[in-house]
Write an enzyme that holds these catalytic residues in place. Structure first.
Site, PDB file in Angstrom:
ATOM      1  N   GLY A   1       2.801  12.173 -15.705  1.00  0.00           N
ATOM      2  CA  GLY A   1       3.761  11.665 -14.714  1.00  0.00           C
ATOM      3  C   GLY A   1       3.467  10.247 -14.265  1.00  0.00           C
TER       4      GLY A   1
ATOM      5  N   ILE B   1       1.527  -0.151  -6.395  1.00  0.00           N
ATOM      6  CA  ILE B   1       2.651   0.759  -6.174  1.00  0.00           C
ATOM      7  C   ILE B   1       2.617   1.861  -7.232  1.00  0.00           C
ATOM      8  CG2 ILE B   1       4.161  -1.007  -5.161  1.00  0.00           C
ATOM      9  CD1 ILE B   1       5.616  -1.108  -7.937  1.00  0.00           C
TER      10      ILE B   1
ATOM     11  N   ALA C   1      -3.449  -4.453  -3.680  1.00  0.00           N
ATOM     12  CA  ALA C   1      -2.003  -4.134  -3.635  1.00  0.00           C
ATOM     13  C   ALA C   1      -1.605  -3.316  -4.854  1.00  0.00           C
ATOM     14  CB  ALA C   1      -1.184  -5.413  -3.580  1.00  0.00           C
TER      15      ALA C   1
ATOM     16  N   ARG D   1      -1.904  -2.163   5.191  1.00  0.00           N
ATOM     17  CA  ARG D   1      -1.642  -0.718   5.307  1.00  0.00           C
ATOM     18  C   ARG D   1      -2.648   0.052   4.472  1.00  0.00           C
ATOM     19  NH1 ARG D   1       2.765   1.824   3.306  1.00  0.00           N
ATOM     20  NH2 ARG D   1       3.631   0.153   2.036  1.00  0.00           N
ATOM     21  N   GLY D   2      -2.777   1.351   4.793  1.00  0.00           N
ATOM     22  CA  GLY D   2      -3.519   2.268   3.937  1.00  0.00           C
ATOM     23  C   GLY D   2      -4.941   1.829   3.638  1.00  0.00           C
TER      24      GLY D   2
ATOM     25  N   ASP E   1       6.514   7.035 -10.248  1.00  0.00           N
ATOM     26  CA  ASP E   1       6.156   8.158 -11.111  1.00  0.00           C
ATOM     27  C   ASP E   1       7.354   8.769 -11.830  1.00  0.00           C
ATOM     28  OD1 ASP E   1       3.694   7.705  -9.982  1.00  0.00           O
ATOM     29  OD2 ASP E   1       3.610   9.577  -8.855  1.00  0.00           O
TER      30      ASP E   1
ATOM     31  N   GLY F   1     -10.326   8.410  -5.614  1.00  0.00           N
ATOM     32  CA  GLY F   1      -9.544   9.615  -5.881  1.00  0.00           C
ATOM     33  C   GLY F   1      -8.388   9.633  -4.905  1.00  0.00           C
ATOM     34  N   TYR F   2      -7.978  10.820  -4.502  1.00  0.00           N
ATOM     35  CA  TYR F   2      -6.806  10.907  -3.617  1.00  0.00           C
ATOM     36  C   TYR F   2      -7.211  10.643  -2.165  1.00  0.00           C
ATOM     37  CZ  TYR F   2      -4.002  12.332  -7.528  1.00  0.00           C
ATOM     38  OH  TYR F   2      -3.331  12.334  -8.724  1.00  0.00           O
TER      39      TYR F   2
ATOM     40  N   TYR G   1       1.318   3.887 -14.345  1.00  0.00           N
ATOM     41  CA  TYR G   1       0.241   3.641 -13.368  1.00  0.00           C
ATOM     42  C   TYR G   1      -1.127   3.779 -14.035  1.00  0.00           C
ATOM     43  CZ  TYR G   1      -2.229   4.335  -8.854  1.00  0.00           C
ATOM     44  OH  TYR G   1      -3.067   4.249  -7.760  1.00  0.00           O
TER      45      TYR G   1
END
Ligand code: NDP
Length: 241
Positions: free
Chosen positions: A143, A85, A83, A12-13, A88, A178-179, A147
């Site tokens: 937050g 996760i 991998a 995924r992703g 937050d 980045g995002y 991570y």
């Protein structure tokens, strides 16, 4: 003969895009995942890439899983530790479970997988390990103390193992996205997301394929003089030294 690659979280992703970029470069790719059987089955039928299910936070499961993959496609030339996760929450409310789930899935996994594969790469005199860290491991993010700590840990891991592998033909590098437009980012609140995009000089989220291309470059034979590097791919949001 193509190189043999393992991509964790490769169904995924960003991981999906990495698996495809490596396949397009002629690699034999095995993609692992944790529990989303539906996404994995769809990925397999669309790409013809074999999928394997286990928790990369579990050392023994990694040992068994890697043995199964290597039994099928041979010794691993390329390992992509992708991998990961998020769990937050502000630190003053963070639970021990939020802390340890992230450290386990995002950082312990890098030890668990690399420890299976690095010794063989060393013996054979060739290997490419690429770790997917994050902009938030470079700069820290409120937050996301858990991570940010795990992803910064991956950078230290990369730099240290790079020194151990260098004389044996094994490079160890990191990509710091980045995002990027994946399910992980889609889970963010719309307002938060708009605020993030406003901070990206390029003015948009990244595409998973843009990270896939970074990994394919670092995993290629031509990148043998690059090791211990952290390649930022963040649209200019954070320009690290
Ligand atoms: P997704 O949530 O879209 O996909 C995560 C993948 O990892 C899935 O295949 C998932 O399996 C697998 N996975 C998660 N936990 C485990 C585990 N314990 N054992 C085995 N597999 C696991 O994530 P992204 O594609 O967004 O992120 C990929 C990597 O890139 C992560 O390390 C993330 O931290 C990093 N990153 C992402 C950014 C972004 O903007 N998206 C930015 C910077 C870094 P399953 O499908 O079974 O759930």
């Amino acid at each position: 003969m193509g190189k043999n690659a393992i991509v964790t979280g490769g169904t995924r992703g960003i991981g999906r895009a990495i698996s495809l970029a490596l396949k397009n470069n002629g690699c034999n790719v095995a993609a692992t995942y944790a529990g989303n059987d539906e996404a994995a089955a769809q990925f397999k039928s669309e790409t013809d890439i074999n999928v394997y299910k286990w928790d990369v936070g579990d050392y023994d499961a990694c040992q068994g899983g890697v043995a199964e993959i290597e039994g099928a496609q041979g010794p691993t030339d390329i390992l992509v530790n992708n991998a990961g996760i998020t769990r937050d929450g502000f630190f003053h409310k963070m639970t021990p479970a939020q802390w340890s789930e992230v450290i386990r899935a995002d950082l312990d996994s890098v030890f668990n997988m690399s420890r299976q594969i690095f010794p063989g790469m060393r013996e054979r005199g060739y290997g490419r390990i690429v770790n997917i860290t994050s902009i938030n491991g470079q700069k820290g993010q409120m937050g996301q103390v858990n991570y940010s700590a795990a992803k910064a840990g991956m950078i230290g891991f990369t730099r240290a193992l790079a020194q151990e592998g260098a004389r044996k033909g094994v490079t160890v590098n990191a990509v710091a996205p980045g995002y990027i437009a994946t399910d992980m980012v889609a889970a963010l609140d719309e307002k938060v997301l708009q605020g993030i995009v406003a901070q990206v000089p390029v003015g948009r989220l990244g595409a998973p394929e843009e990270i896939g291309d970074c990994v394919a470059f670092l995993a290629g034979e031509g990148a043998g003089f690059i090791t211990g590097a952290v390649l930022s791919a963040n649209g200019g949001q954070y320009i690290a030294a």
